[in-house]
Write a protein that holds these residues in place. Structure first.
Motif, PDB file in Angstrom:
ATOM      1  N   ARG B 155       0.847  -1.196   0.000  1.00 14.40           N
ATOM      2  CA  ARG B 155       0.000   0.000   0.000  1.00 14.40           C
ATOM      3  C   ARG B 155       0.882   1.245   0.000  1.00 14.40           C
ATOM      4  O   ARG B 155       1.965   1.241   0.570  1.00 14.40           O
ATOM      5  CB  ARG B 155      -0.885   0.016   1.234  1.00 14.40           C
ATOM      6  CG  ARG B 155      -1.907  -1.098   1.253  1.00 14.40           C
ATOM      7  CD  ARG B 155      -2.514  -1.202   2.625  1.00 14.40           C
ATOM      8  NE  ARG B 155      -3.074   0.071   3.051  1.00 14.40           N
ATOM      9  CZ  ARG B 155      -4.277   0.524   2.688  1.00 14.40           C
ATOM     10  NH1 ARG B 155      -5.047  -0.206   1.914  1.00 14.40           N
ATOM     11  NH2 ARG B 155      -4.712   1.689   3.115  1.00 14.40           N
ATOM     12  N   ARG B 156       0.378   2.289  -0.661  1.00  8.13           N
ATOM     13  CA  ARG B 156       1.211   3.483  -0.770  1.00  8.13           C
ATOM     14  C   ARG B 156       1.459   4.085   0.609  1.00  8.13           C
ATOM     15  O   ARG B 156       2.568   4.511   0.904  1.00  8.13           O
ATOM     16  CB  ARG B 156       0.573   4.508  -1.711  1.00  8.13           C
ATOM     17  CG  ARG B 156       1.614   5.445  -2.278  1.00  8.13           C
ATOM     18  CD  ARG B 156       1.126   6.140  -3.523  1.00  8.13           C
ATOM     19  NE  ARG B 156       0.809   5.214  -4.614  1.00  8.13           N
ATOM     20  CZ  ARG B 156       0.022   5.533  -5.647  1.00  8.13           C
ATOM     21  NH1 ARG B 156      -0.514   6.733  -5.719  1.00  8.13           N
ATOM     22  NH2 ARG B 156      -0.207   4.670  -6.592  1.00  8.13           N
ATOM     23  N   SER B 157       0.445   4.117   1.444  1.00 12.99           N
ATOM     24  CA  SER B 157       0.717   4.594   2.804  1.00 12.99           C
ATOM     25  C   SER B 157       0.401   3.464   3.789  1.00 12.99           C
ATOM     26  O   SER B 157      -0.712   2.945   3.808  1.00 12.99           O
ATOM     27  CB  SER B 157      -0.094   5.852   3.109  1.00 12.99           C
ATOM     28  OG  SER B 157      -1.443   5.530   3.280  1.00 12.99           O
ATOM     29  N   THR B 160      -0.958   2.468  10.399  1.00 15.61           N
ATOM     30  CA  THR B 160      -0.181   2.656  11.629  1.00 15.61           C
ATOM     31  C   THR B 160      -0.387   1.481  12.571  1.00 15.61           C
ATOM     32  O   THR B 160       0.458   1.200  13.413  1.00 15.61           O
ATOM     33  CB  THR B 160      -0.590   3.963  12.344  1.00 15.61           C
ATOM     34  OG1 THR B 160      -2.014   3.955  12.474  1.00 15.61           O
ATOM     35  CG2 THR B 160      -0.158   5.173  11.552  1.00 15.61           C
ATOM     36  N   GLY B 184       2.517  -2.205   5.869  1.00 10.36           N
ATOM     37  CA  GLY B 184       2.141  -1.706   4.551  1.00 10.36           C
ATOM     38  C   GLY B 184       1.565  -2.765   3.615  1.00 10.36           C
ATOM     39  O   GLY B 184       1.305  -2.477   2.448  1.00 10.36           O
TER      40      GLY B 184
END
Lengths: 345, 227
Positions: B155-157, B160, B184
């Motif tokens: 995933r790009r971001s 958390t 990620g």
């Protein structure tokens, strides 16, 4: 015997020499950041090397002694005081019941080790009483100590009892009640065993399999420049700031084992020294590993302190390590000899 | 086979430079021999994709040059022939509830490959996975053998917080997060089984060399298991 944590300090944890044999399951070795201080403090109170101690960082805890206790403080100088008596590092101290240990400023180094006769009594996890904060296991409920926690100790060894008895007996008047003030032994850890903690240190580095990825220029830079400890450093790793170190060309490496003191080089060029709670494997290029005898100097660095690196051969690093081990053994034998006579039943 | 110091209390044995089953077999066979006849002073044996880190206590190894001594002892144990058959692998089945809130990225992974969610699950459960190594965090297994048709970039971001037991796809890799952590990978499901449990004598469910199969379970099964 037990102590009560009256004030937690910044991060006070139970630590010993760490976990052995579980790294293949990715369980970190963990343990005391400053292994020498942990071992030396234990030795001074008649404990085995790997007894569990309290590791205090930067801001020390406040500890109330619920029983008469033999203790010793090693590592960084955090200005230990028991009641009103300043307590020197590296000395056995007989502490009367009800006394309270406090700390002031971190004047040299940043981690103090408090060894209690018998060692901290906590069920080991994977053979160790060390606290692994990230994983939430080991030590005191897998966490740092908090105000109100009561920490018990195991039964003291005959040697611990003999050291304590000698100190207790050194009262000005032979009173039936124990002394109300702490008694500091006249003898202490040999001067040559005491690490020379400083805010600017030189750490020797054993180069390994990845040294060949470093150009001569980059190597000169790594061994020539000063690096500063970043504030985003913890028991897992110390991040360094300074000139970016770059590899000759980028290399794709496979993840593999790392060690205490491995200096990793992530793509950004800012090295990271892997410390006690390091992961078991890593995929970044390794600049080398800090020599074991110099790890205590690194462990005691505070954010903003600086380090320079010097190469050392594995043979020389091991000779220094073995010499240190021999000196610790001699110290241990000397203490045992000293207290093997005249012990009262 | 190459030996290099990993500092003054460990040695790195390099057996190859690629992630493949032949190299993996050499690693496993070498580990089996080291386990059977560990030289004195050895404290930890850490296999990886193409290498083995052997941690040791120099004072226990003995001699004036513990590094040379331990390398000599390791060479003697490993011999020149490193292609002996490794011990037979264990097969570990991991039940997974795919999709829904337990696998929030399943539909996206399917869309990337123009497949249905069921296709992705079918391809994921069909796979025969190999544990190349355990590392990164307690109990985390690096698995090889992901079907190329469902390999999906990270995933790009990163999230958390990824819950423990989450099953994900990150590039060519698939795996299970043993404990809650940032991550990620694309999350396609979750297992109710603990990948790492400090109360077990062998805390990690997976060990280097294990074969892993994922089996689809229903949400009801997941809930019953998790209770």
């Amino acid at each position: 015997m037990s102590v009560r944590i009256a004030g937690a300090g910044l991060q006070t944890t139970v630590q010993d020499l760490g976990r052995v044999g579980h790294q293949r399951e990715a369980v970190p070795a963990g343990g005391a950041m400053d292994r020498l201080a942990c071992r030396a403090a234990n030795l001074l109170v008649g404990n085995d090397d790997d007894a569990a101690v309290l590791e205090a960082s930067l801001v020390g805890p406040s500890i109330e002694f619920l029983d008469d206790t033999l203790c010793a403080i090693g590592g960084g100088d955090l200005e230990a005081v028991i009641d009103d008596t300043p307590i020197p590092l590296w000395h056995p101290v007989f502490v009367p019941r009800g006394a309270r240990l406090r700390f002031g400023q971190a004047v040299r180094g940043c981690r103090a080790y408090i060894a209690l006769a018998g060692g901290v009594d906590i069920a080991p996890v994977f053979g160790s009483r060390s606290t692994y904060l990230r994983g939430g296991f080991g030590g005191f409920e897998g966490r740092a100590l908090r105000s109100g926690d009561v920490v018990a100790t195991c039964a003291p060894s005959p040697l611990s009892l003999a050291i304590a008895a000698a100190l207790r007996g050194r009262t000005p008047t032979v009173a039936p009640t124990p002394p109300a003030v702490p008694r500091v032994a006249r003898w202490s850890l040999g001067a040559t065993l005491r690490p020379r903690y400083a805010a600017d240190v030189v750490a020797r580095v054993v180069e390994g399999a990845h040294a060949r990825y470093l150009s001569e220029a980059a190597r000169e830079q790594f061994f020539g420049e000063r690096f500063r400890l970043s504030s985003s450093s913890d028991r897992m790793g110390y991040r360094l700031e300074g000139p970016a170190v770059s590899l000759d060309k980028s290399v794709e490496l496979l993840s593999e084992g790392v060690a205490f003191g491995t200096i990793q080089l992530p793509p950004g060029g800012a090295p990271i020294i892997l410390m006690a709670d390091r992961q078991t494997t890593g995929g970044y290029p390794r600049l080398g590993e800090v020599a074991s005898v110099d790890l205590p100097l690194i462990a005691q660095l505070r954010p903003g302190d600086t380090v320079r690196f010097r190469p050392i051969t594995v043979g020389d690093a091991q000779r220094l390590y073995l010499a240190e081990q021999a000196e610790l053994s001699q110290m241990r034998a000397g203490i045992a000899l000293r207290f093997s006579h005249g012990r009262t039943a | 086979m190459r030996f290099d110091p990993l500092g003054d209390r460990a040695v790195m044995i390099t057996l190859g430079d690629a992630i493949d089953e032949a190299t993996h077999r050499r690693v496993r066979s070498a580990v089996a021999r080291l386990d059977a006849r560990a030289p004195r002073g050895v404290t930890d044996i850490v296999p990886a994709f193409a290498s083995i880190a052997v941690h040791y206590e120099p004072a226990a190894v003995g001699g004036d040059n513990p590094y040379d001594t331990i390398v000599g002892m390791l060479e003697a144990v490993l011999g020149s022939e490193t292609n002996l058959a490794p011990p037979p692998p264990r097969v570990v089945e991991i039940p997974v509830c795919y999709g829904g809130d337990l696998g929030p990225d399943l539909d996206e992974v399917a869309a990337v490959h123009h497949l249905s969610a069921d296709d992705v699950v079918r391809l994921h459960t069909k796979g025969d996975y190999l544990v190349y190594m355990v590392g990164f965090m307690p109990g985390f297994a690096y698995l090889g053998g992901l079907e190329a048709r469902i390999a999906t970039p990270r995933r790009r971001s990163p999230r958390t917080a990824v819950p423990a037991g989450s099953v994900g796809i990150g590039g060519q890799q698939t795996g299970v997060y043993p404990s809650a952590s940032p991550g990620g990978w694309n999350l396609i499901g979750r297992t109710p089984v603990a990948l790492f449990d400090v109360t077990r004598p062998e805390p990690s469910l997976l060990a280097t060399g294990d074969r892993v199969r994922f089996r689809r379970i229903s949400r009801a099964d997941f809930d019953a298991w998790a209770r």
